[in-house]
Design an enzyme around this catalytic site. Structure first.
Site, PDB file in Angstrom:
ATOM      1  N   ASP A  87      15.755  24.752 -11.549  1.00  0.00           N
ATOM      2  CA  ASP A  87      14.591  23.869 -11.536  1.00  0.00           C
ATOM      3  C   ASP A  87      14.111  23.647 -12.968  1.00  0.00           C
ATOM      4  OD1 ASP A  87      12.278  22.479 -11.065  1.00  0.00           O
ATOM      5  OD2 ASP A  87      11.470  23.838  -9.576  1.00  0.00           O
ATOM      6  N   THR A  88      13.230  24.494 -13.477  1.00  0.00           N
ATOM      7  CA  THR A  88      12.748  24.318 -14.852  1.00  0.00           C
ATOM      8  C   THR A  88      13.671  24.956 -15.880  1.00  0.00           C
ATOM      9  OG1 THR A  88      11.390  26.307 -14.671  1.00  0.00           O
ATOM     10  CG2 THR A  88      10.353  24.216 -14.086  1.00  0.00           C
ATOM     11  N   GLN A 113       9.979  27.569   0.127  1.00  0.00           N
ATOM     12  CA  GLN A 113       8.769  28.041   0.812  1.00  0.00           C
ATOM     13  C   GLN A 113       9.163  28.489   2.221  1.00  0.00           C
ATOM     14  OE1 GLN A 113       5.249  25.536   0.275  1.00  0.00           O
ATOM     15  NE2 GLN A 113       6.307  24.424  -1.350  1.00  0.00           N
ATOM     16  N   LYS A 171      15.116  41.240 -13.184  1.00  0.00           N
ATOM     17  CA  LYS A 171      13.958  40.592 -13.802  1.00  0.00           C
ATOM     18  C   LYS A 171      12.752  40.690 -12.884  1.00  0.00           C
ATOM     19  CE  LYS A 171      14.745  36.092 -11.686  1.00  0.00           C
ATOM     20  NZ  LYS A 171      15.128  34.712 -11.817  1.00  0.00           N
ATOM     21  N   ASP A 210      19.497  37.037 -10.436  1.00  0.00           N
ATOM     22  CA  ASP A 210      18.517  37.921  -9.798  1.00  0.00           C
ATOM     23  C   ASP A 210      19.209  38.684  -8.675  1.00  0.00           C
ATOM     24  OD1 ASP A 210      18.689  36.098  -7.620  1.00  0.00           O
ATOM     25  OD2 ASP A 210      17.054  34.916  -8.458  1.00  0.00           O
ATOM     26  N   ASP A 243       0.810  -1.218   0.000  1.00  0.00           N
ATOM     27  CA  ASP A 243       0.000   0.000   0.000  1.00  0.00           C
ATOM     28  C   ASP A 243       0.846   1.273   0.000  1.00  0.00           C
ATOM     29  OD1 ASP A 243       1.018  -0.072   2.531  1.00  0.00           O
ATOM     30  OD2 ASP A 243      -0.875   0.273   3.573  1.00  0.00           O
ATOM     31  N   GLY A 244       2.170   1.128  -0.102  1.00  0.00           N
ATOM     32  CA  GLY A 244       3.051   2.293  -0.177  1.00  0.00           C
ATOM     33  C   GLY A 244       3.698   2.692   1.131  1.00  0.00           C
ATOM     34  N   GLU A 245       3.292   2.084   2.254  1.00  0.00           N
ATOM     35  CA  GLU A 245       3.929   2.410   3.535  1.00  0.00           C
ATOM     36  C   GLU A 245       5.400   1.988   3.515  1.00  0.00           C
ATOM     37  OE1 GLU A 245       1.839   0.774   6.848  1.00  0.00           O
ATOM     38  OE2 GLU A 245       0.016   1.932   6.468  1.00  0.00           O
ATOM     39  N   SER A 300      14.587  30.658 -15.933  1.00  0.00           N
ATOM     40  CA  SER A 300      15.340  31.867 -15.588  1.00  0.00           C
ATOM     41  C   SER A 300      16.740  31.844 -16.188  1.00  0.00           C
ATOM     42  CB  SER A 300      15.453  32.004 -14.060  1.00  0.00           C
ATOM     43  OG  SER A 300      14.192  32.189 -13.481  1.00  0.00           O
TER      44      SER A 300
END
Length: 316
Positions: free
Chosen positions: A227-228, A102, A197, A174, A42-44, A231
């Site tokens: 990341d992507t 974050q 920017k 930046d 179950d993924g545990e 920038s």
């Protein structure tokens, strides 16, 4: 291999970056500790520590990179297992600290997830955290246990110094990365430039202006995370438009998600230099990317902490 003689130092690896963990253990002169990480149907997550660690100083190596939540949960369960097995200290080595972006409330009703992760690690039983180039240095203050933050700029700088490039300028993508760019520029004895920017929404950026002289120069863009790659590739195009003759890029943490590899392939960046805080899957290992190891840096930091020596000497 020179064997490290203190039997009370133990190093364990979880699943995020076993190759880096092995390199760190080899640098110190230790075998990796024996443990198994499995999943129920179950993924545990199930973790078994297969040797005694009673009274030992244990270092667990785990980047919270993709899949972030799985690797974070593995780490929390491992810390709990070590605590219940009577480890003397539980030192979490997170070359890449996920959720560090974050770090504050940028808008109403947002979580501060970097603080939540700090709370989870402490509550699970961690006694120290060792990381590399935290996206926000203030994350160190989210903990009530010691946090050592290493820096990747010296490793990246040494690589470019050995290339003997002419007419260099170090570029911050930046305003927030100016301190990082300044450190590299000081090592390479070059001027700096700044990409001014604005970011209309997450993972989308628009280059506005370049502060500094880049015409006829070889530019090195330095960032902590790619990341992507939106920038960094926009910055490279802007530098070429302003007359830079060549553009290199470098970062400590190669997240490289979504369209990142395609963007880098199609960009004016002639070489992207990264470290191995996050492993590169085979499809991301393109000719433009050079990966350097942080194992000696982390290995020396572990020895310094274990032998109660200064870690700050490693910043240079």
């Amino acid at each position: 291999m020179v064997n490290y003689l203190d039997p009370n130092l133990k190093i364990f690896s979880l699943n995020s970056n076993p190759e880096l963990a092995q390199q760190i253990a080899d640098h110190i002169g230790l075998n990796l500790g024996k443990c198994s990480v499995a999943q129920f149907s179950d993924g545990e997550i199930q973790i078994n520590i297969e040797e005694s660690i009673r009274g030992c100083d244990v270092y667990v190596i785990q980047s919270t990179s993709y899949p972030v939540n799985l690797h974070l949960m593995q780490l929390l369960i491992m810390i709990d297992a070590l605590k219940r097995a009577s480890a003397k200290t539980i030192n979490v080595v997170m070359p890449y600290y996920g959720y560090a972006r974050q770090d504050r409330k940028a808008r109403a009703r947002e979580p501060i997830t970097a603080k939540l992760v700090a709370n989870l690690l402490e509550t699970a039983g961690a006694t120290r955290v060792l990381s590399l180039d935290l996206h926000a240095p203030q994350v160190q203050g989210f903990f009530d246990i010691p946090v050592d933050q290493l820096v990747g700029a010296p490793i990246l700088s040494d690589y470019f110094e050995k290339k003997n490039l002419d007419d260099l300028v170090v570029v911050s993508p930046d305003h927030g990365g100016v301190t990082r760019a300044r450190k590299m520029a000081d090592r390479l004895k070059t001027p700096i430039a700044i990409i001014d920017k604005r970011r209309p929404r997450p993972n989308v950026s628009e280059v506005m202006n370049i502060v500094g002289d880049v015409e006829g120069k070889t530019a090195i863009i330095i960032d902590d995370i790619i990341d992507t790659a939106g920038s960094i590739t926009l910055a490279a195009k802007a530098l070429k438009e302003k007359g830079a003759k060549k553009v290199y890029a470098c970062c400590t943490h190669p997240v490289l998600s979504g369209p990142a590899i395609e963007r880098i392939e199609e960009s004016p960046i002639c070489e992207l230099v990264i470290t191995n805080t996050i492993p590169l899957s085979p499809e991301k290992q393109i000719d433009k990317i050079t990966q350097l190891t942080v194992a000696p840096l982390i290995g020396e930091a572990i020895i310094s902490i274990h032998e109660k020596l200064s870690v700050s000497r490693l910043f240079n």
